[in-house]
Enzyme design. Structure first.
Site, PDB file in Angstrom:
ATOM      1  N   ASP A  36     -12.791  16.087 -11.429  1.00  0.00           N
ATOM      2  CA  ASP A  36     -12.443  16.320 -10.015  1.00  0.00           C
ATOM      3  C   ASP A  36     -13.440  17.303  -9.415  1.00  0.00           C
ATOM      4  OD1 ASP A  36      -9.575  15.759  -8.363  1.00  0.00           O
ATOM      5  OD2 ASP A  36     -10.808  17.381  -7.549  1.00  0.00           O
TER       6      ASP A  36
ATOM      7  N   TYR B  70     -13.041   4.470   6.272  1.00  0.00           N
ATOM      8  CA  TYR B  70     -12.128   4.447   5.111  1.00  0.00           C
ATOM      9  C   TYR B  70     -11.832   2.996   4.729  1.00  0.00           C
ATOM     10  CZ  TYR B  70      -8.101   5.584   2.156  1.00  0.00           C
ATOM     11  OH  TYR B  70      -7.223   5.698   1.095  1.00  0.00           O
TER      12      TYR B  70
HETATM   13  N1  NAD Z   1      -1.840   8.878  -0.580  1.00  0.00           N
HETATM   14  C1  NAD Z   1      -1.906   7.682  -0.043  1.00  0.00           C
HETATM   15  O1  NAD Z   1      -1.108   7.311   0.814  1.00  0.00           O
HETATM   16  C2  NAD Z   1      -2.974   6.722  -0.489  1.00  0.00           C
HETATM   17  C3  NAD Z   1      -2.862   5.394  -0.056  1.00  0.00           C
HETATM   18  C4  NAD Z   1      -3.826   4.488  -0.452  1.00  0.00           C
HETATM   19  C5  NAD Z   1      -4.870   4.886  -1.250  1.00  0.00           C
HETATM   20  N2  NAD Z   1      -4.974   6.180  -1.656  1.00  0.00           N
HETATM   21  C6  NAD Z   1      -6.108   6.528  -2.513  1.00  0.00           C
HETATM   22  O2  NAD Z   1      -5.633   7.126  -3.682  1.00  0.00           O
HETATM   23  C7  NAD Z   1      -6.632   7.978  -4.233  1.00  0.00           C
HETATM   24  C8  NAD Z   1      -6.006   9.315  -4.584  1.00  0.00           C
HETATM   25  O3  NAD Z   1      -5.569   9.926  -3.372  1.00  0.00           O
HETATM   26  P1  NAD Z   1      -4.316  10.917  -3.284  1.00  0.00           P
HETATM   27  O4  NAD Z   1      -3.420  10.385  -2.268  1.00  0.00           O
HETATM   28  O5  NAD Z   1      -3.813  11.226  -4.632  1.00  0.00           O
HETATM   29  O6  NAD Z   1      -5.055  12.166  -2.618  1.00  0.00           O
HETATM   30  P2  NAD Z   1      -5.250  13.669  -3.051  1.00  0.00           P
HETATM   31  O7  NAD Z   1      -6.043  14.276  -1.954  1.00  0.00           O
HETATM   32  O8  NAD Z   1      -3.959  14.260  -3.460  1.00  0.00           O
HETATM   33  O9  NAD Z   1      -6.176  13.549  -4.366  1.00  0.00           O
HETATM   34  C9  NAD Z   1      -7.515  13.174  -4.297  1.00  0.00           C
HETATM   35  C10 NAD Z   1      -8.271  13.930  -5.369  1.00  0.00           C
HETATM   36  O10 NAD Z   1      -9.639  13.492  -5.344  1.00  0.00           O
HETATM   37  C11 NAD Z   1     -10.472  14.645  -5.425  1.00  0.00           C
HETATM   38  N3  NAD Z   1     -11.755  14.369  -4.809  1.00  0.00           N
HETATM   39  C12 NAD Z   1     -12.036  14.227  -3.492  1.00  0.00           C
HETATM   40  N4  NAD Z   1     -13.340  14.012  -3.314  1.00  0.00           N
HETATM   41  C13 NAD Z   1     -13.909  14.018  -4.543  1.00  0.00           C
HETATM   42  C14 NAD Z   1     -15.232  13.863  -5.002  1.00  0.00           C
HETATM   43  N5  NAD Z   1     -16.248  13.684  -4.153  1.00  0.00           N
HETATM   44  N6  NAD Z   1     -15.469  13.912  -6.334  1.00  0.00           N
HETATM   45  C15 NAD Z   1     -14.460  14.123  -7.202  1.00  0.00           C
HETATM   46  N7  NAD Z   1     -13.179  14.298  -6.816  1.00  0.00           N
HETATM   47  C16 NAD Z   1     -12.905  14.243  -5.500  1.00  0.00           C
HETATM   48  C17 NAD Z   1      -9.708  15.736  -4.692  1.00  0.00           C
HETATM   49  O11 NAD Z   1     -10.163  17.029  -5.051  1.00  0.00           O
HETATM   50  C18 NAD Z   1      -8.290  15.439  -5.128  1.00  0.00           C
HETATM   51  O12 NAD Z   1      -7.961  16.135  -6.311  1.00  0.00           O
HETATM   52  C19 NAD Z   1      -7.738   8.065  -3.170  1.00  0.00           C
HETATM   53  O13 NAD Z   1      -8.821   7.244  -3.548  1.00  0.00           O
HETATM   54  C20 NAD Z   1      -7.061   7.527  -1.920  1.00  0.00           C
HETATM   55  O14 NAD Z   1      -7.994   6.946  -1.041  1.00  0.00           O
HETATM   56  C21 NAD Z   1      -4.049   7.104  -1.289  1.00  0.00           C
END
Ligand code: NAD
Length: 255
Positions: free
Chosen positions: A37, A157
């Protein structure tokens, strides 16, 4: 016997949300986990949670948008554990603004493609290189419902996540006979910091929160654990005939 006993699992974005839930789920099922991360503070906290389950694990700080840093994660995984059986690529970012295409700030547009698409490509590329050397493996990319349908005012996105799905489908075909499966998960609204504190700030905006809840036919948001469970299933032998699939995890939204 636990489902991932003696397996080596790599999880990107492991410091928060879906990635954290996935890392913990693998650990509960006996895997040794590499947590990667960009956020070392939160990442090391999750590392402690994983270790508290009695599992061997390491945290590697990494910006997935940077090729050398992704390579470093793979090298650290091999140095510590010798192989990577499964990889779940959760790291990603959401945009910070809501704007139509012609008004979207260029830097933000490019940054989302750099992290969500090019960064995920680096992860998949180097994971596959390693899996070819060791004779197989299993990859899951956490894409989005925005990889299946357009999302107004959120074009970079949506473009990045459509790109992830294209990457996953293409790679699935390329390695289908080489014992490497690769699938995507496409969640709608999952209750994590990204959605609660991100672009639409749902935590502070009851109207937007209700809209996000109502999008699912179940009239609730998903929980990170519900995505992690799908990721583990896709990484397990129980889904052995599935590759190149972009699976909605959506509380019936697309039904
Ligand atoms: N939460 C939602 O509703 C949702 C819906 C669809 C897809 N997603 C996808 O799920 C995945 C996880 O998201 P989440 O909701 O758990 O969000 P979150 O923000 O809780 O977690 C994302 C994690 O990715 C890390 N991160 C961000 N940029 C980074 C980089 N450049 N290199 C390494 N680590 C990095 C952050 O530090 C964080 O720990 C993402 O790819 C997001 O697009 C989330």
């Amino acid at each position: 016997m636990k489902k991932f006993e003696n397996k080596i699992a790599l999880v990107t974005g492991a410091a928060s949300g879906i990635g954290r839930a996935t890392a913990l789920a693998f650990a509960k099922e006996g895997a040794k986990v590499i947590l990667a991360d960009i956020n070392p503070e939160f990442g090391n906290h999750v590392l402690e949670e994983v270790k508290a389950l009695g599992n061997d694990a390491i945290f590697v700080a990494c910006n997935i948008g940077k090729r050398v840093e992704v390579l470093h994660v793979i090298e650290s995984a091999i140095q510590n554990f010798g192989r990577i059986d499964v990889a779940v690529n959760c790291a990603g970012i959401a945009g910070t603004v809501s704007k139509p295409v012609h008004e979207y700030p260029e830097e933000d547009w490019i940054n989302q493609i750099q992290i969500n698409l090019i960064g995920t490509w680096y992860c998949v590329k180097f994971q596959i290189e390693q899996m070819l050397k060791q004779g197989g493996g299993n990859i899951v990319c956490v894409s989005s419902a925005a990889g299946l349908v357009g999302q107004p005012e959120n074009s970079p996105y949506a473009a990045s996540k459509h790109g992830v799905n294209g990457l996953v489908k293409s790679a699935a075909i390329e390695y289908a006979t080489q014992n490497i499966r690769i699938n995507a998960i496409c969640p709608t609204a999952i209750e994590t910091p990204m959605i609660m504190q991100g672009r639409r700030k749902l935590a502070e905006n009851p109207e937007a929160l209700q809209q996000a809840i109502n999008f699912q036919r179940m009239k609730r948001m998903g929980q990170p654990q519900e995505v992690a469970d799908v990721a583990l299933w896709l990484c397990s032998q129980k889904s052995s005939f599935i590759t190149g699939h972009c699976m909605a995890v959506d509380g019936g939204a697309f039904a």
